[in-house]
Design a protein around this motif. Structure first.
Motif, PDB file in Angstrom:
ATOM      1  N   ALA A  13      43.891  45.520  50.342  1.00  0.00           N
ATOM      2  CA  ALA A  13      44.532  46.613  49.617  1.00  0.00           C
ATOM      3  C   ALA A  13      44.362  46.433  48.109  1.00  0.00           C
ATOM      4  O   ALA A  13      44.104  47.406  47.384  1.00  0.00           O
ATOM      5  CB  ALA A  13      46.008  46.686  49.983  1.00  0.00           C
ATOM      6  N   LEU A  14      44.510  45.208  47.619  1.00  0.00           N
ATOM      7  CA  LEU A  14      44.292  44.938  46.202  1.00  0.00           C
ATOM      8  C   LEU A  14      42.841  45.222  45.814  1.00  0.00           C
ATOM      9  O   LEU A  14      42.560  45.834  44.779  1.00  0.00           O
ATOM     10  CB  LEU A  14      44.639  43.488  45.873  1.00  0.00           C
ATOM     11  CG  LEU A  14      46.121  43.095  45.890  1.00  0.00           C
ATOM     12  CD1 LEU A  14      46.255  41.592  45.687  1.00  0.00           C
ATOM     13  CD2 LEU A  14      46.891  43.853  44.808  1.00  0.00           C
ATOM     14  N   ALA A  15      41.909  44.769  46.642  1.00  0.00           N
ATOM     15  CA  ALA A  15      40.489  44.965  46.352  1.00  0.00           C
ATOM     16  C   ALA A  15      40.136  46.452  46.306  1.00  0.00           C
ATOM     17  O   ALA A  15      39.407  46.910  45.411  1.00  0.00           O
ATOM     18  CB  ALA A  15      39.634  44.243  47.386  1.00  0.00           C
ATOM     19  N   GLU A  69      38.063  37.803  31.701  1.00  0.00           N
ATOM     20  CA  GLU A  69      38.833  37.623  32.929  1.00  0.00           C
ATOM     21  C   GLU A  69      40.216  37.084  32.618  1.00  0.00           C
ATOM     22  O   GLU A  69      40.458  36.486  31.562  1.00  0.00           O
ATOM     23  CB  GLU A  69      38.111  36.701  33.919  1.00  0.00           C
ATOM     24  CG  GLU A  69      37.926  35.281  33.480  1.00  0.00           C
ATOM     25  CD  GLU A  69      37.275  34.427  34.554  1.00  0.00           C
ATOM     26  OE1 GLU A  69      36.490  34.957  35.340  1.00  0.00           O
ATOM     27  OE2 GLU A  69      37.581  33.214  34.591  1.00  0.00           O
ATOM     28  N   ALA A  70      41.119  37.292  33.568  1.00  0.00           N
ATOM     29  CA  ALA A  70      42.488  36.806  33.439  1.00  0.00           C
ATOM     30  C   ALA A  70      43.047  36.556  34.834  1.00  0.00           C
ATOM     31  O   ALA A  70      42.646  37.208  35.807  1.00  0.00           O
ATOM     32  CB  ALA A  70      43.353  37.819  32.691  1.00  0.00           C
ATOM     33  N   SER A  71      43.990  35.606  34.927  1.00  0.00           N
ATOM     34  CA  SER A  71      44.612  35.250  36.205  1.00  0.00           C
ATOM     35  C   SER A  71      46.097  35.582  36.171  1.00  0.00           C
ATOM     36  O   SER A  71      46.772  35.338  35.166  1.00  0.00           O
ATOM     37  CB  SER A  71      44.430  33.752  36.496  1.00  0.00           C
ATOM     38  OG  SER A  71      43.065  33.437  36.633  1.00  0.00           O
ATOM     39  N   LEU A  72      46.588  36.134  37.277  1.00  0.00           N
ATOM     40  CA  LEU A  72      48.000  36.481  37.407  1.00  0.00           C
ATOM     41  C   LEU A  72      48.553  35.915  38.712  1.00  0.00           C
ATOM     42  O   LEU A  72      47.884  35.962  39.748  1.00  0.00           O
ATOM     43  CB  LEU A  72      48.208  38.005  37.412  1.00  0.00           C
ATOM     44  CG  LEU A  72      48.159  38.759  36.071  1.00  0.00           C
ATOM     45  CD1 LEU A  72      46.727  38.885  35.576  1.00  0.00           C
ATOM     46  CD2 LEU A  72      48.794  40.144  36.235  1.00  0.00           C
ATOM     47  N   VAL A  73      49.766  35.410  38.650  1.00  0.00           N
ATOM     48  CA  VAL A  73      50.477  35.006  39.858  1.00  0.00           C
ATOM     49  C   VAL A  73      51.052  36.262  40.508  1.00  0.00           C
ATOM     50  O   VAL A  73      51.648  37.114  39.831  1.00  0.00           O
ATOM     51  CB  VAL A  73      51.598  34.007  39.521  1.00  0.00           C
ATOM     52  CG1 VAL A  73      52.434  33.701  40.761  1.00  0.00           C
ATOM     53  CG2 VAL A  73      51.012  32.726  38.951  1.00  0.00           C
ATOM     54  N   ARG A  84      50.370  45.803  37.973  1.00  0.00           N
ATOM     55  CA  ARG A  84      50.135  44.750  36.982  1.00  0.00           C
ATOM     56  C   ARG A  84      48.644  44.466  36.811  1.00  0.00           C
ATOM     57  O   ARG A  84      48.151  44.297  35.692  1.00  0.00           O
ATOM     58  CB  ARG A  84      50.871  43.466  37.400  1.00  0.00           C
ATOM     59  CG  ARG A  84      52.379  43.558  37.312  1.00  0.00           C
ATOM     60  CD  ARG A  84      53.022  42.299  37.866  1.00  0.00           C
ATOM     61  NE  ARG A  84      52.640  41.139  37.075  1.00  0.00           N
ATOM     62  CZ  ARG A  84      52.257  39.973  37.599  1.00  0.00           C
ATOM     63  NH1 ARG A  84      52.178  39.831  38.912  1.00  0.00           N
ATOM     64  NH2 ARG A  84      51.953  38.968  36.816  1.00  0.00           N
ATOM     65  N   LEU A  85      47.926  44.405  37.928  1.00  0.00           N
ATOM     66  CA  LEU A  85      46.497  44.104  37.843  1.00  0.00           C
ATOM     67  C   LEU A  85      45.706  45.262  37.239  1.00  0.00           C
ATOM     68  O   LEU A  85      44.736  45.039  36.505  1.00  0.00           O
ATOM     69  CB  LEU A  85      45.962  43.752  39.238  1.00  0.00           C
ATOM     70  CG  LEU A  85      46.375  42.375  39.758  1.00  0.00           C
ATOM     71  CD1 LEU A  85      46.102  42.244  41.246  1.00  0.00           C
ATOM     72  CD2 LEU A  85      45.650  41.274  38.990  1.00  0.00           C
ATOM     73  N   ARG A  89      43.429  44.987  34.029  1.00  0.00           N
ATOM     74  CA  ARG A  89      42.028  45.426  34.011  1.00  0.00           C
ATOM     75  C   ARG A  89      41.752  46.296  32.793  1.00  0.00           C
ATOM     76  O   ARG A  89      40.711  46.160  32.129  1.00  0.00           O
ATOM     77  CB  ARG A  89      41.706  46.187  35.294  1.00  0.00           C
ATOM     78  CG  ARG A  89      40.227  46.568  35.420  1.00  0.00           C
ATOM     79  CD  ARG A  89      39.972  47.373  36.680  1.00  0.00           C
ATOM     80  NE  ARG A  89      40.636  48.678  36.616  1.00  0.00           N
ATOM     81  CZ  ARG A  89      40.636  49.560  37.610  1.00  0.00           C
ATOM     82  NH1 ARG A  89      40.014  49.277  38.746  1.00  0.00           N
ATOM     83  NH2 ARG A  89      41.272  50.708  37.481  1.00  0.00           N
ATOM     84  N   ALA A  90      42.672  47.181  32.454  1.00  0.00           N
ATOM     85  CA  ALA A  90      42.495  48.037  31.285  1.00  0.00           C
ATOM     86  C   ALA A  90      42.473  47.210  30.001  1.00  0.00           C
ATOM     87  O   ALA A  90      41.679  47.480  29.087  1.00  0.00           O
ATOM     88  CB  ALA A  90      43.615  49.081  31.232  1.00  0.00           C
ATOM     89  N   ARG A  91      43.338  46.217  29.920  1.00  0.00           N
ATOM     90  CA  ARG A  91      43.358  45.360  28.735  1.00  0.00           C
ATOM     91  C   ARG A  91      42.057  44.579  28.611  1.00  0.00           C
ATOM     92  O   ARG A  91      41.486  44.458  27.518  1.00  0.00           O
ATOM     93  CB  ARG A  91      44.542  44.394  28.803  1.00  0.00           C
ATOM     94  CG  ARG A  91      44.705  43.551  27.538  1.00  0.00           C
ATOM     95  CD  ARG A  91      45.737  42.478  27.711  1.00  0.00           C
ATOM     96  NE  ARG A  91      45.310  41.461  28.665  1.00  0.00           N
ATOM     97  CZ  ARG A  91      44.462  40.479  28.377  1.00  0.00           C
ATOM     98  NH1 ARG A  91      43.901  40.410  27.173  1.00  0.00           N
ATOM     99  NH2 ARG A  91      44.131  39.591  29.287  1.00  0.00           N
TER     100      ARG A  91
END
Length: 445
Positions: A13-15, A69-73, A84-85, A89-91
């Motif tokens: 679903a996230l993908a 790239e960035a990582s989120l918990v 949030r993701l 992505r926009a940032r």
């Protein structure tokens, strides 16, 4: 909506929601998760019990030769995590405007797919607690258990989808005797067997009784020695720090430069591979590259291949072969030999049985010379029988000499020794290795 972080539905679903290239050339999503039980024992009693459910997503965007790239918990709430993701992505897309081109950026040219679901037979926390109570109650038993499903996954806007979920456990413990005397043992796998655990506890208890004997004090010198798979994994793990890296070879800092140049040769029976298909690590990278089933590193004692990360591959005009950015092996496998496993001590005859090594480092990296300490229950062996415990000793010897002219033989059974690191998350790396008998292992003090 909340879903299990280790279920594929959450990742898919996230993908689907994120991997569309709006305003950029490519979007990628690397995902890792686990649902792990952690149990800590002291004096055969449970002292700490924890269950950890966690996941992290690393989102990447690419435009031309620029990447951010960035990582989120993740929380597990699909709608919340998706919002949030998307914001992230926009940032990241905006950041591409001020990021310099990366001359060594290399990404997969086509979409790829893979799925691995290894459902194990893992014990419940209560099963482990009961097993320790039943089989180790009379012992000064100190141990740490970690088990549960671990997930690695990847998706991108090209259409790649990779899913890797394995269920495994690792239980390491010591049967403590006195002062610095203890027997260290481990049981790891994907299918728990109470009888196997009980047998290993009994073996540790038997060896712990031998620690009551007066220790054998050795003078510095060269000794015949037998290394257990646990000790071998320490030696091979140190070799992996720089030994197989393409960049380390090209810059001349690899510990295997002499082997690569043909100035040294290991024993002809030595065959070493990065055997992804045989291990528990995923068959793809966080960048979406598919790993070969096997990469030959050493064959017949000669240096053959290296681990080539995408950046090194582009820098040195080589083909990438699924290596991590650090170019460290994740499924290193030393092929077995011909010595019968149950005849290890008989083959040794008289010498040292080394159950564990500790604090390894290089004393001379260019010569592949390592130093470290013996640890836990190492024994002096006479006529194939454990005779007396050894005081802690330091060794200093060249891996090239030790496993070249010094190698007597490897046993005919290899054991998978998993990476037990649990900092931030459980690992899926492993080293598969037989035991070994060597001649002339050099102890210094």
């Amino acid at each position: 909506m909340t879903s299990s972080l280790t279920d594929r539905a959450h990742f898919d679903a996230l993908a689907d929601a994120l991997c569309n290239a709006e305003g950029v050339d490519r979007v990628s999503l690397a995902f890792n998760a686990e649902a792990s039980d952690f149990l800590r024992f002291n004096r055969a009693a449970l002292r700490q019990a924890t269950h950890v459910l966690q996941a992290q997503a690393t989102l990447g965007v690419v435009r031309g030769a620029r990447r951010a790239e960035a990582s989120l918990v993740l929380s597990g709430d699909l709608a919340h995590d998706t919002r949030r993701l998307r914001d992230e992505r926009a940032r990241l897309a905006r950041d591409l405007d001020v990021i310099a081109d990366d001359p060594y950026l290399l990404l997969p040219a086509a979409a790829s797919l893979s799925t691995r679901e290894d459902a194990g037979a893992l014990p419940s926390a209560q099963t482990v607690i009961d097993a320790v109570r039943e089989h180790a109650a009379a012992l000064d038993f100190v141990g740490f258990y970690a088990g549960g499903p671990v997930v690695r996954a990847y998706a991108d806007s090209l259409g790649s989808r990779h899913w890797h979920r394995v269920e495994s456990f690792h239980f390491g413990w010591c049967v403590y005797r006195s002062a610095d005397k203890a027997v260290k043992t481990a049981y790891a796998g994907t299918h728990w067997d109470d009888a196997v655990f009980a047998a290993r506890v009994r073996e540790a208890a038997t060896r712990a009784c031998l620690l009551q004997r007066p220790p054998r004090r050795l003078q510095p010198g060269a000794y015949r020695a037998a290394f257990s798979p646990a000790a071998m994994s320490e030696l091979l793990g140190a070799l992996a720090w720089s030994g197989f890296s393409l960049k380390a070879r090209r810059t001349g800092v690899s510990s295997l430069m002499q082997l690569a140049h043909g100035d040294a040769r290991l024993h002809a029976s030595l065959h070493l591979h990065e055997a992804t298909a045989e291990g528990i690590a995923p068959a793809f990278t966080d960048d979406g590259f598919v790993k070969p089933a096997s990469v030959t590193l050493i064959e017949g004692g000669c240096a053959i291949g290296t681990l080539n990360s995408p950046r090194s591959a582009r820098e040195y005009f080589e083909a990438a072969n699924g290596a991590s950015p650090e170019e460290l092996p994740e499924a290193l496998s030393l092929g077995p030999g011909t010595l019968p496993h149950d005849q290890l001590l008989a083959t040794l005859g008289t010498g040292l049985y080394v159950s564990n090594l500790w604090y390894l480092n290089y004393s001379d990296r260019q010569a592949c010379r390592m130093t470290g300490m013996t640890r836990f229950a190492c024994f002096w062996v006479e006529d194939g029988e454990l005779a007396a415990p050894l005081d802690v000793m330091r060794f200093d010897d060249s891996f090239l000499r030790l496993f070249g002219q010094g190698l007597v033989g490897l046993t005919d059974r290899a054991e998978l020794v998993p990476d037990t690191d649990t900092y931030q998350s459980r690992r899926l790396a492993s080293i598969t290795t037989p035991a070994a008998v060597v001649e002339g292992w050099r102890l210094t003090l």
